[in-house]
Scaffold this motif. Sequence first.
Motif, PDB file in Angstrom:
ATOM      1  N   VAL A  67     152.265  62.163  50.239  1.00 18.08           N
ATOM      2  CA  VAL A  67     150.859  62.562  50.126  1.00 18.08           C
ATOM      3  C   VAL A  67     150.684  64.048  49.825  1.00 18.08           C
ATOM      4  O   VAL A  67     149.811  64.432  49.030  1.00 18.08           O
ATOM      5  CB  VAL A  67     150.100  62.196  51.418  1.00 18.08           C
ATOM      6  N   GLY A  68     151.515  64.892  50.449  1.00 17.36           N
ATOM      7  CA  GLY A  68     151.329  66.328  50.310  1.00 17.36           C
ATOM      8  C   GLY A  68     151.159  66.808  48.878  1.00 17.36           C
ATOM      9  O   GLY A  68     150.149  67.459  48.530  1.00 17.36           O
ATOM     10  N   PRO A  69     152.108  66.514  47.982  1.00 18.56           N
ATOM     11  CA  PRO A  69     151.954  66.973  46.593  1.00 18.56           C
ATOM     12  C   PRO A  69     150.758  66.362  45.877  1.00 18.56           C
ATOM     13  O   PRO A  69     150.158  66.990  45.004  1.00 18.56           O
ATOM     14  CB  PRO A  69     153.265  66.508  45.938  1.00 18.56           C
ATOM     15  N   ALA A  70     150.394  65.142  46.242  1.00 19.15           N
ATOM     16  CA  ALA A  70     149.297  64.453  45.559  1.00 19.15           C
ATOM     17  C   ALA A  70     147.938  65.070  45.864  1.00 19.15           C
ATOM     18  O   ALA A  70     147.003  64.975  45.055  1.00 19.15           O
ATOM     19  CB  ALA A  70     149.296  62.970  45.935  1.00 19.15           C
ATOM     20  N   VAL A  71     147.811  65.693  47.035  1.00 21.67           N
ATOM     21  CA  VAL A  71     146.519  66.271  47.422  1.00 21.67           C
ATOM     22  C   VAL A  71     146.565  67.790  47.519  1.00 21.67           C
ATOM     23  O   VAL A  71     145.606  68.425  47.959  1.00 21.67           O
ATOM     24  CB  VAL A  71     146.031  65.686  48.775  1.00 21.67           C
ATOM     25  N   ALA A  72     147.657  68.393  47.064  1.00 26.28           N
ATOM     26  CA  ALA A  72     147.858  69.835  47.252  1.00 26.28           C
ATOM     27  C   ALA A  72     146.813  70.690  46.552  1.00 26.28           C
ATOM     28  O   ALA A  72     146.581  71.838  46.942  1.00 26.28           O
ATOM     29  CB  ALA A  72     149.254  70.224  46.772  1.00 26.28           C
ATOM     30  N   HIS A  73     146.173  70.154  45.521  1.00 27.62           N
ATOM     31  CA  HIS A  73     145.132  70.917  44.818  1.00 27.62           C
ATOM     32  C   HIS A  73     143.795  70.883  45.563  1.00 27.62           C
ATOM     33  O   HIS A  73     142.868  71.619  45.208  1.00 27.62           O
ATOM     34  CB  HIS A  73     144.936  70.356  43.410  1.00 27.62           C
ATOM     35  N   LEU A  74     143.720  70.063  46.609  1.00 28.98           N
ATOM     36  CA  LEU A  74     142.470  69.892  47.347  1.00 28.98           C
ATOM     37  C   LEU A  74     142.541  70.422  48.773  1.00 28.98           C
ATOM     38  O   LEU A  74     141.587  71.033  49.268  1.00 28.98           O
ATOM     39  CB  LEU A  74     142.094  68.407  47.404  1.00 28.98           C
ATOM     40  N   VAL A  75     143.655  70.163  49.446  1.00 26.19           N
ATOM     41  CA  VAL A  75     143.793  70.495  50.873  1.00 26.19           C
ATOM     42  C   VAL A  75     145.221  70.956  51.151  1.00 26.19           C
ATOM     43  O   VAL A  75     146.130  70.742  50.351  1.00 26.19           O
ATOM     44  CB  VAL A  75     143.475  69.271  51.773  1.00 26.19           C
ATOM     45  N   SER A  76     145.410  71.577  52.318  1.00 27.59           N
ATOM     46  CA  SER A  76     146.743  71.877  52.829  1.00 27.59           C
ATOM     47  C   SER A  76     147.107  70.788  53.824  1.00 27.59           C
ATOM     48  O   SER A  76     146.376  70.558  54.788  1.00 27.59           O
ATOM     49  CB  SER A  76     146.761  73.239  53.518  1.00 27.59           C
ATOM     50  N   ALA A  77     148.245  70.127  53.594  1.00 26.58           N
ATOM     51  CA  ALA A  77     148.646  69.003  54.444  1.00 26.58           C
ATOM     52  C   ALA A  77     149.907  69.336  55.227  1.00 26.58           C
ATOM     53  O   ALA A  77     150.820  69.991  54.715  1.00 26.58           O
ATOM     54  CB  ALA A  77     148.884  67.753  53.596  1.00 26.58           C
ATOM     55  N   THR A  78     149.957  68.866  56.458  1.00 28.32           N
ATOM     56  CA  THR A  78     151.132  69.039  57.298  1.00 28.32           C
ATOM     57  C   THR A  78     151.150  67.920  58.319  1.00 28.32           C
ATOM     58  O   THR A  78     150.317  67.017  58.284  1.00 28.32           O
ATOM     59  CB  THR A  78     151.116  70.429  57.988  1.00 28.32           C
TER      60      THR A  78
END
Length: 266
Positions: free
Chosen positions: A163-174
């Motif tokens: 998920v991280g790379p797929a949403v990286a342009h929108l949010v910071s995921a951890t």
Amino acid sequence: MRLVASDLDGTIVGPDNRISDRTVRAFRNCVRAGIDVVFVTGRPPRWLGPLSDSLGHEGTVICSNGAITYDLGAGRVLKAHALSLPDLFAAAAIIRGLYPAVRFAAETVDGFHLGPGFLDPGVELPGAVVPAPLESSLTESDTVVKFLARVDGTSPDEFLRTVGPAVAHLVSATHSAPRVAMLEMSLHGLNKSVTLADYAASRDIDPADVVAFGDMPNDVQMLQWAGCGYAMASGHPAARAAADRVAPAFADDGVAQVLEDLLRRL
């Protein structure tokens, strides 16, 4: 050493929601020595009981992975970094495309919004929360500081890798849950280190004078930013790889051991 920054869960707070007496003494001795202490956690302000009950801490706490700066003594939010609802819902759509059975929740400055099925069956709902799709429960008046996604059938690390790379342009995921596949998403570009850096700068403290402790992927940037970052020996491999040094395990009062040693050197 002018500033000590520490994570809570898995670092100084155990599953029983307590802080050991030895760790309490170590932090109090830091304060007596004139060292600034700030706690940097994924927890929201309403879950800071161990700090006030065990430590009697009344200073600043950086909450929600950097999204909230909170004055624990005064019981008030000093600053909040909010996610935009369009970015949140766009990220949700991407994640749902990858994991159709995903469930969502959102943490706001004022409370919690639960999507259907987010909590395990039988788990007591927080407060007066009524589960509902976030699209219907969230409004523009809500200051969303953390967006949560949970799914079954995969590991936390695999969930983040997908998920991280797929949403990286929108949010910071951890993530910070050792066994539950649950992602924590914040404002794009935000993490613990960003808010900690602002806190240190406001006190004219250089990163080289900061000692930080953490144990999970949501601590990685903080451990890298600090002049000396300690990952717990009992922590996640990503945290250990990011840190300058490894502290003894949580069960061995690792943070207290390190602080006692550092204080002896002053």
